[in-house]
Design a protein around this motif. Structure first.
Motif, PDB file in Angstrom:
ATOM      1  N   ARG A 246       0.760  -1.229  -0.151  1.00 53.85           N
ATOM      2  CA  ARG A 246      -0.129   0.051   0.070  1.00 53.85           C
ATOM      3  C   ARG A 246       0.883   1.269  -0.016  1.00 53.85           C
TER       4      ARG A 246
ATOM      5  N   ARG B 207       2.212   1.624  -3.483  1.00 53.56           N
ATOM      6  CA  ARG B 207       1.274   2.186  -4.372  1.00 53.56           C
ATOM      7  C   ARG B 207       0.804   3.706  -4.091  1.00 53.56           C
ATOM      8  N   MET B 208       0.852   4.151  -2.831  1.00 58.18           N
ATOM      9  CA  MET B 208       0.759   5.581  -2.487  1.00 58.18           C
ATOM     10  C   MET B 208       1.865   6.498  -3.019  1.00 58.18           C
TER      11      MET B 208
ATOM     12  N   ALA C 282       3.952   5.657  -5.718  1.00 56.82           N
ATOM     13  CA  ALA C 282       3.896   5.595  -7.128  1.00 56.82           C
ATOM     14  C   ALA C 282       2.669   6.774  -7.374  1.00 56.82           C
ATOM     15  N   ASN C 283       1.633   6.699  -6.932  1.00 51.67           N
ATOM     16  CA  ASN C 283       0.713   7.591  -7.203  1.00 51.67           C
ATOM     17  C   ASN C 283       1.138   9.141  -6.979  1.00 51.67           C
ATOM     18  N   LEU C 284       1.887   9.321  -5.879  1.00 49.90           N
ATOM     19  CA  LEU C 284       2.367  10.643  -5.469  1.00 49.90           C
ATOM     20  C   LEU C 284       3.263  11.216  -6.673  1.00 49.90           C
TER      21      LEU C 284
ATOM     22  N   ALA D 111       3.455  10.178  -9.842  1.00 48.92           N
ATOM     23  CA  ALA D 111       2.692  10.329 -10.802  1.00 48.92           C
ATOM     24  C   ALA D 111       1.827  11.682 -11.041  1.00 48.92           C
ATOM     25  N   SER D 112       1.390  12.041 -10.045  1.00 46.13           N
ATOM     26  CA  SER D 112       0.705  13.485  -9.819  1.00 46.13           C
ATOM     27  C   SER D 112       1.832  14.493  -9.987  1.00 46.13           C
TER      28      SER D 112
ATOM     29  N   GLN E  55       2.639  14.608 -13.552  1.00 42.31           N
ATOM     30  CA  GLN E  55       1.770  15.471 -14.187  1.00 42.31           C
ATOM     31  C   GLN E  55       1.916  16.962 -13.962  1.00 42.31           C
TER      32      GLN E  55
END
Length: 99
Positions: free
Chosen positions: A70, A73-74, A76-78, A80-81, A84
């Motif tokens: 978890r 994954r968090m 990786a999401n941060l 990616a954001s 962007q």
């Protein structure tokens, strides 16, 4: 994680019942004065901790692996954001310079 917590709680409750039975049957010593309830709880905690450490080793490893997944994954999401936002910022600056 919930499964590990419930299993750990179950071991504690089992120790609590056993210690309570031993204290009230006279096998284990009673607490001083009004501290008998606290004595039973503390003795149960002391007994359940090493039992949980040994018995729940596999479950603890599975729970920690889930937590690591978890967190990864968090992260990786941060990332990616953040990427962007960097691309959007670079695009806006490039458009501002060409105008």
């Amino acid at each position: 994680m919930l499964r590990y917590t419930l299993m750990r709680l179950g071991i504690f409750v089992g120790c609590l019942v056993v210690v309570w039975g031993l204290v009230y049957s006279g096998v284990a010593p009673r607490g001083l004065g009004d501290s008998n309830g606290m004595w039973i709880v503390l003795l149960s905690l002391v007994l359940s901790a090493p039992i949980s450490f040994v018995v729940l080793r596999g479950e603890r490893d599975r729970a920690s692996a889930g937590i690591v997944q978890r967190v990864d994954r968090m992260k990786a999401n941060l990332d990616a954001s953040r990427n962007q936002e960097d691309v959007a910022d670079d695009t806006a600056r490039a458009q501002g310079q060409t105008s």
